[in-house]
Scaffold this active site. Structure first.
Site, PDB file in Angstrom:
ATOM      1  N   GLY A  63       0.854  -1.195   0.000  1.00 21.13           N
ATOM      2  CA  GLY A  63       0.000   0.000   0.000  1.00 21.13           C
ATOM      3  C   GLY A  63       0.879   1.231   0.000  1.00 21.13           C
ATOM      4  N   HIS A 178       8.668  -7.061  -3.055  1.00 23.29           N
ATOM      5  CA  HIS A 178       7.507  -7.444  -3.871  1.00 23.29           C
ATOM      6  C   HIS A 178       7.811  -8.699  -4.685  1.00 23.29           C
ATOM      7  CE1 HIS A 178       4.890  -4.028  -3.102  1.00 23.29           C
ATOM      8  NE2 HIS A 178       6.006  -3.329  -2.968  1.00 23.29           N
TER       9      HIS A 178
END
Ligand code: XMP
Length: 528
Positions: A63, A178
């Site tokens: 986020g 990620h």
């Protein structure tokens, strides 16, 4: 936003809770590529709701905010006690640490963006078979300062002491990087470890499993009623036609409305292919003159789109009344449309997702909500690449499966200014040449889209001994992952030369060829 019955289907399923990351959808795609079904849900989903869906695991997305930001997005604290494995990615991991009593350090200038080698400290579960020193993609300001009780560190990078963490007793895991992005070299391995080693998933999300399940659901829903499908020739509506033909055979009628804005040879190919070869019931509606008449004198691109959209609905209503009655309308809604209608970009004020509109898209699915049909949307849980796989499995030919994206209003928006039959013919011929050369040079599959645009601005040229005063054609060829961003393709000069020579020699009314070398942003892929 979510209408898949995870329990009834008895599938292994992973739920991704979305905290506003640009990569939430990508995580879902990666999980599905590993043959496990996954859906994206709001971060607000309660632990009770999650329990009711019995997922095999939960992934918390990244986020854009800090856990300390005003209005930072949180999750229901009870999810830590669901007894379902959880993997927190980036913000998701920080939230896990923050809510479980550890400490996240607000950004101190030691932010880490880009690639970093991962030094592995524990390669038993989440990082099993991950090569020590693998490159991982980092994008964070805050970082974990102190782990909650019961957690251990699995890996670190030069700037991030806690780059991967786990609480084995509670089945909770976190990664600061990620794993879903392509730059993370062993990212897929990590996702697979979570799915198979930790969550105990079965690899049961395959095209054949989808086809069986969708067929059964459509049969149950539709019974012996009649279904209408507006076929465009694109991969979505074509796959849908094949799927429904497989499920309900003659109860399906496809309607192909030829607006006159398709590429060279496409209407003929479509009719020959569906109707004659596969015996799928297709009604061909020739509405070419109707559409071009409506566009007379219209220059503004949005107005063009609206007129085409409205006319499409009129023709559709008239023709469906003539051919009907039908009980159901089949639509090729895909999963990104479903996610997008609920979320597209984060509104920092409300901490929620809002949609942004750049231009109004028109697709054959773009019919009004108040039509007197019930809807059948069997593709609404699929991503585009999954639709291609399903289409292939059902026997759809490669010409359609690998077709470049094509806008609903077709060539009409690639003619700047007023649309006339003469301009449509020029553009159709030039556009065919662009793709014909690219195909023959073996480049078709390496580009996202390649097409021609007609600029009706006359300039002087010379052909033979004759002065000409004709239009230029723009060659637009881009590479892209999803159409949201794009770069212009570096085509070989030899290919460009062939395209240019053929267009000026073969297309009447054109005396120049120019190349568009604008990326998106700031350009868009289409000109209009
Ligand atoms: P832009 O021009 O916005 O296009 O960069 C992004 C992608 O969307 C396609 N496109 C459309 N697709 N209906 C569609 O189904 C439409 O009305 C439409 N307009 C643009 C475009 O070809 C590109 O792939």
């Amino acid at each position: 936003m979510f209408d898949f019955d995870l329990k009834a289907s008895r599938k292994s399923a992973i739920i991704i809770l979305d905290f506003g990351s640009q990569y939430s959808e990508l995580i879902a795609r990666r999980v599905r590529e590993a043959e496990v079904f996954s859906v994206v849900m709001s971060h607000r989903t309660s632990a009770d709701e999650l329990r009711g869906l019995s997922p095999k695991g939960i992934i918390l997305s990244g986020g854009p905010n800090s856990v300390y930001a005003n209005g930072a997005l949180m999750c229901d604290k009870s999810i830590w006690d669901l007894d379902v494995p959880v993997l927190g990615v980036c913000y998701g991991m920080q939230l896990m640490v923050h809510q479980l009593g550890g400490c996240v350090q607000a950004a101190t200038g030691k932010a880490e963006y880009g690639k970093a080698p991962l030094e592995i400290d524990d390669s038993t579960s989440l990082l099993k078979n991950v090569v020590n020193g693998s490159t991982m993609w980092m994008s964070h300001g805050d970082s974990v300062k102190q782990l909650p009780e019961g957690f251990v560190c699995l890996a670190h990078t030069e700037n991030t002491p806690e780059a991967a963490i786990a609480s084995y007793s509670r089945n909770l895991y976190g990664v600061q990087f990620h794993p879903e992005v392509i730059h993370s070299t062993c990212g897929i391995e990590i996702i697979r470890n979570f799915l198979y080693e930790i969550c105990g998933c079965q690899p049961d999300w395959t095209p054949n499993a989808f086809i069986d399940e969708a067929t059964a659901q459509v049969r149950e829903k539709v019974g012996n009623k009649k279904v209408l499908l507006a076929l465009s020739g694109g991969v979505d509506s074509s796959t849908l036609a094949f799927l429904l033909n497989h499920a309900i055979g003659d109860q399906l009628t496809c309607m192909f409305i030829d607006q006159g804005f398709m590429r060279k040879g496409e209407p003929e190919f479509l009719m020959e292919f569906f109707d004659q070869k596969f015996h799928i019931n297709v009604e061909y509606i020739n509405a070419r003159e109707r559409f071009v008449k409506k566009l007379r004198g219209i220059i503004d691109p949005e107005e063009k789109r609206k007129i085409i959209g409205t006319e499409f609905i009129r023709v559709f209503e008239e023709e469906s009344a003539r051919l009907g009655p039908f009980d159901y309308l089949a639509q090729g809604t895909l999963y990104p449309d479903v996610i997008e209608s609920a979320c597209t970009t984060l509104d920092p004020k409300k901490g929620d997702r809002v949609a942004v509109k750049i231009k109004s898209h028109h697709n054959v699915g773009g019919l009004p909500k108040d039509l007197q049909f019930k809807l059948v949307e069997p593709l609404r849980n699929l991503f585009k690449d999954e639709v291609r796989k399903v289409g292939r499995t059902l026997g759809l030919p490669e010409e359609i499966v690998r077709r470049h994206p094509f806008p609903g209003p077709g060539l009409a928006i690639r003619i700047l200014g007023e649309v006339t039959n003469y301009k449509l013919n020029c553009l159709r011929d030039a556009d065919f040449i662009v793709r014909d050369v690219i195909r023959k040079d073996g480049l078709y599959d390496s580009v996202w889209q390649a097409f021609a645009v007609l600029l009706p601005v006359s300039s002087v040229g010379v052909m033979g001994d004759q002065r000409t005063y004709d239009w230029p054609i723009v060659v637009r060829c881009v590479s892209s992952e999803d159409g949201m961003t794009a770069d212009w393709s570096r085509l070989p000069y030899e290919t460009l030369e062939k395209i240019s020579n053929r267009i000026v020699n073969e297309v009447e009314g054109v005396n120049r060829v120019v190349l568009d070398i604008t990326s998106k942003p700031p350009g868009t892929i289409e000109w209009e």
